[in-house]
Write an enzyme that holds these catalytic residues in place. Sequence first.
Site, PDB file in Angstrom:
ATOM      1  N   VAL A  40      -5.261 -17.967 -20.859  1.00  0.00           N
ATOM      2  CA  VAL A  40      -6.511 -18.621 -20.464  1.00  0.00           C
ATOM      3  C   VAL A  40      -6.245 -19.385 -19.176  1.00  0.00           C
ATOM      4  O   VAL A  40      -5.355 -20.239 -19.127  1.00  0.00           O
ATOM      5  CB  VAL A  40      -7.024 -19.569 -21.562  1.00  0.00           C
ATOM      6  CG1 VAL A  40      -8.352 -20.187 -21.159  1.00  0.00           C
ATOM      7  CG2 VAL A  40      -7.155 -18.827 -22.886  1.00  0.00           C
ATOM      8  N   ALA A  41      -7.003 -19.086 -18.149  1.00  0.00           N
ATOM      9  CA  ALA A  41      -6.821 -19.741 -16.848  1.00  0.00           C
ATOM     10  C   ALA A  41      -8.193 -20.064 -16.273  1.00  0.00           C
ATOM     11  O   ALA A  41      -9.224 -19.576 -16.736  1.00  0.00           O
ATOM     12  CB  ALA A  41      -6.033 -18.844 -15.888  1.00  0.00           C
TER      13      ALA A  41
ATOM     14  N   THR B 179     -17.468 -17.443 -19.357  1.00  0.00           N
ATOM     15  CA  THR B 179     -16.558 -18.416 -18.749  1.00  0.00           C
ATOM     16  C   THR B 179     -15.340 -18.705 -19.610  1.00  0.00           C
ATOM     17  O   THR B 179     -14.448 -19.427 -19.160  1.00  0.00           O
ATOM     18  CB  THR B 179     -17.303 -19.720 -18.467  1.00  0.00           C
ATOM     19  OG1 THR B 179     -17.976 -20.159 -19.655  1.00  0.00           O
ATOM     20  CG2 THR B 179     -18.333 -19.523 -17.367  1.00  0.00           C
TER      21      THR B 179
ATOM     22  N   LYS C 274     -15.333 -19.545 -23.329  1.00  0.00           N
ATOM     23  CA  LYS C 274     -15.447 -20.477 -24.463  1.00  0.00           C
ATOM     24  C   LYS C 274     -14.812 -19.875 -25.714  1.00  0.00           C
ATOM     25  O   LYS C 274     -13.971 -20.514 -26.363  1.00  0.00           O
ATOM     26  CB  LYS C 274     -16.926 -20.800 -24.710  1.00  0.00           C
ATOM     27  CG  LYS C 274     -17.603 -21.484 -23.537  1.00  0.00           C
ATOM     28  CD  LYS C 274     -19.046 -21.797 -23.839  1.00  0.00           C
ATOM     29  CE  LYS C 274     -19.881 -20.551 -23.979  1.00  0.00           C
ATOM     30  NZ  LYS C 274     -19.948 -19.748 -22.733  1.00  0.00           N
ATOM     31  N   THR C 275     -15.209 -18.668 -26.065  1.00  0.00           N
ATOM     32  CA  THR C 275     -14.639 -18.031 -27.251  1.00  0.00           C
ATOM     33  C   THR C 275     -13.169 -17.689 -27.039  1.00  0.00           C
ATOM     34  O   THR C 275     -12.362 -17.785 -27.971  1.00  0.00           O
ATOM     35  CB  THR C 275     -15.441 -16.767 -27.592  1.00  0.00           C
ATOM     36  OG1 THR C 275     -16.825 -17.105 -27.724  1.00  0.00           O
ATOM     37  CG2 THR C 275     -14.956 -16.158 -28.893  1.00  0.00           C
TER      38      THR C 275
ATOM     39  N   HIS D 239     -33.503  -1.304   7.785  1.00  0.00           N
ATOM     40  CA  HIS D 239     -33.703  -2.448   6.879  1.00  0.00           C
ATOM     41  C   HIS D 239     -32.393  -3.220   6.703  1.00  0.00           C
ATOM     42  O   HIS D 239     -32.359  -4.455   6.843  1.00  0.00           O
ATOM     43  CB  HIS D 239     -34.223  -1.943   5.525  1.00  0.00           C
ATOM     44  CG  HIS D 239     -34.467  -3.025   4.526  1.00  0.00           C
ATOM     45  ND1 HIS D 239     -35.726  -3.512   4.235  1.00  0.00           N
ATOM     46  CD2 HIS D 239     -33.623  -3.732   3.722  1.00  0.00           C
ATOM     47  CE1 HIS D 239     -35.639  -4.463   3.331  1.00  0.00           C
ATOM     48  NE2 HIS D 239     -34.364  -4.604   2.990  1.00  0.00           N
ATOM     49  N   GLU D 240     -31.323  -2.500   6.403  1.00  0.00           N
ATOM     50  CA  GLU D 240     -30.033  -3.162   6.234  1.00  0.00           C
ATOM     51  C   GLU D 240     -29.509  -3.708   7.562  1.00  0.00           C
ATOM     52  O   GLU D 240     -28.835  -4.749   7.591  1.00  0.00           O
ATOM     53  CB  GLU D 240     -29.014  -2.184   5.627  1.00  0.00           C
ATOM     54  CG  GLU D 240     -29.371  -1.690   4.233  1.00  0.00           C
ATOM     55  CD  GLU D 240     -29.463  -2.828   3.227  1.00  0.00           C
ATOM     56  OE1 GLU D 240     -28.782  -3.862   3.417  1.00  0.00           O
ATOM     57  OE2 GLU D 240     -30.226  -2.687   2.255  1.00  0.00           O
TER      58      GLU D 240
END
Length: 789
Positions: free
Chosen positions: A302-303, A344, A346-347, A566-567
């Site tokens: 977990v980071a 993010t 939590k679990t 357009h782009e």
Amino acid sequence: MLLRLVGAAGSRALAWPFSKLWRCGGCAGSGGTVWSSVRACGIALQGHLGRCSQQLALQGKLTSFSPRLYSKPPRGFEKFFKNKKNRKSASPGNSVPPKKEPKNAGPGGDGGNRGGKGDDFPWWKRMQKGEFPWDDKDFRSLAVLGAGVAAGFLYFYFRDPGKEITWKHFVQYYLARGLVDRLEVVNKQFVRVIPVPGTTSERFVWFNIGSVDTFERNLESAQWELGIEPTNQAAVVYTTESDGSFLRSLVPTLVLVSILLYAMRRGPMGTGRGGRGGGLFSVGETTAKILKNNIDVRFADVAGCEEAKLEIMEFVNFLKNPKQYQDLGAKIPKGAMLTGPPGTGKTLLAKATAGEANVPFITVNGSEFLEMFVGVGPARVRDMFAMARKHAPCILFIDEIDAIGRKRGRGHLGGQSEQENTLNQMLVEMDGFNSSTNVVVLAGTNRPDILDPALTRPGRFDRQIYIGPPDIKGRSSIFKVHLRPLKLDGSLSKDALSRKLAALTPGFTGADISNVCNEAALIAARHLSPSVQERHFEQAIERVIGGLEKKTQVLQPSEKTTVAYHEAGHAVVGWFLEHADPLLKVSIIPRGKGLGYAQYLPREQFLYTREQLFDRMCMMLGGRVAEQLFFGQITTGAQDDLRKVTQSAYAQIVQFGMSEKLGQVSFDFPRQGETMVEKPYSEATAQLIDEEVRCLVRSAYNRTLELLTQCREQVEKVGRRLLEKEVLEKADMIELLGPRPFAEKSTYEEFVEGTGSLEEDTSLPEGLKDWNKGREEGGTERGLQESPV
């Protein structure tokens, strides 16, 4: 057929030669024949072969047909049937100690407290006892059911229905010739004609009647016309019989009830395998699970959320070393609420807690409390907290607690009432803890705004731990975690690669980063690459941001030209506006739902000025303005741009108070998917808001039109180059437009400049140095793997 023959022959007579066969060295179906094994037995089987030759011949046929039955010997015969590898090394003096059965093993084997693994060959044990190979209870049930079905089938489908005749045929052939013994009026619907024995081949014939009165009049008239004397007239008998229609109508109901009873008995709510043993009365038992030591997630996995990790480590330290806090008069917090956007971690943080803490970890989902039965939710809450107290000290994790923790009083339906009862029971149980219980409750949710205030107050959930999207340092740490299992190219450094990817993925959550790494590996495997290279990660980022690339989608030349300009309008406006995001890539290859795609590198900032938001609006309007400027018409391609511009304008006017006419006021907007029943402002204010939004959008449009009119040649260059190459990188834009006139950040080092170190601060406070072991252990014994932080 095997079971029937074995049962008829006698299980005890057949079991003895079977044991001799296995003792003599092997399975008949794996190399030799039964008779070769019999010859190897020698004198041991010589006296018994005369009585059981037929049984052995039957076994030989069956083993050749299905050798899988004998691929593994039954329990109790393992020492007589050894593997080929062990036969050479085995000596007569070696003995295998008997396996000790578990203390609480069920009748099926050594599986544990609830029965465990069943026997591989239960039929063999029954044969050893002289019983039939099948289970008596199941056999009796199946036999009764089969007998009932067979009896009904025989009765309704194989009974003699008789021959149907007409009234005229009855009068001319039977009544006139004196062949009638008696007439039976059945259920007042038809008449069964019983002929005189020996006169006809039929047992009876029958014909329908309209009514009994009409039949009696017609019969009397026919006998009078035929001149039959009253003494010789046929006797009429009235009977009532069941034709089976009532029973047939009950068959679907009985079948449905039987299926329901079987499902309740064998299913999760019944007493069958996997059931809790209480039938319908077991629905109130909790579905919470106590996680064992097979959790492979650690805090090292977990980071990006170091502050939240410290909070969780402290909760574990509460349970491991309560004296450290009680000596200072502190009380152990009763719970913590993990909140934040989806993905993010939590679990994942809760899973890491279960893997690191050597205390019982109980987990349950919030939706498991609400069922179709009334009262199940509160009962399961009580049972869950009783389990937690029994295993204290422990950690209880409730995922998606918003399923039962919504604010009360918002509905009057039955489901809402059941949810409120479950929430009330949850509040009572959490208040019922005392300081010596040592049960910590963790909960996770994405919607803390809809939770009941009584649930989130101190005393129940004392701490609110917000886990937001990681910053650039956190993303670098997360990339390092997910790059571990990947086979990278030898020229790539994991540290350098993780920093570069972190700079390219602003706003990504941990779930997005995991998806990027997995997509990169899949792309490399798709092209048969021996390792994952940097370009695979860049393609994966584009895949996650823009969607699936559709190279085979056919566009008309006019549409392709419109998309290119357009782009080009977006790119040129963003290039010459100071507060616009730096451009990384622009493409006219369709991706996802869009026909074009532009990748920018937005800055990570939390405060925006009016000028910055206005420049972003101008950049989003660049495509629509370019269409109007070069083609004199507009298309539907700017729908998403206009939606974002409108949302930004309303947010500036309504929420951020950036309108001089409206003043320094802020009103809440409904969430996506919600409806605003009543506006928090008057109609006059709503009209003023609409006018200010139109004025702001019009100003952005005019500024964009003025800019593109001045840079018409640059837009023309970018549009033509897009039609040629379809994809333009930042280097191509510098070649066409020159260096960007404003300073910009593009590397990891530039983004983290002035923020301290280049990596996350993972140092621990002094009180948490040994967070995962008790102080009384003296630093020699550790519960589980320590976190490398």
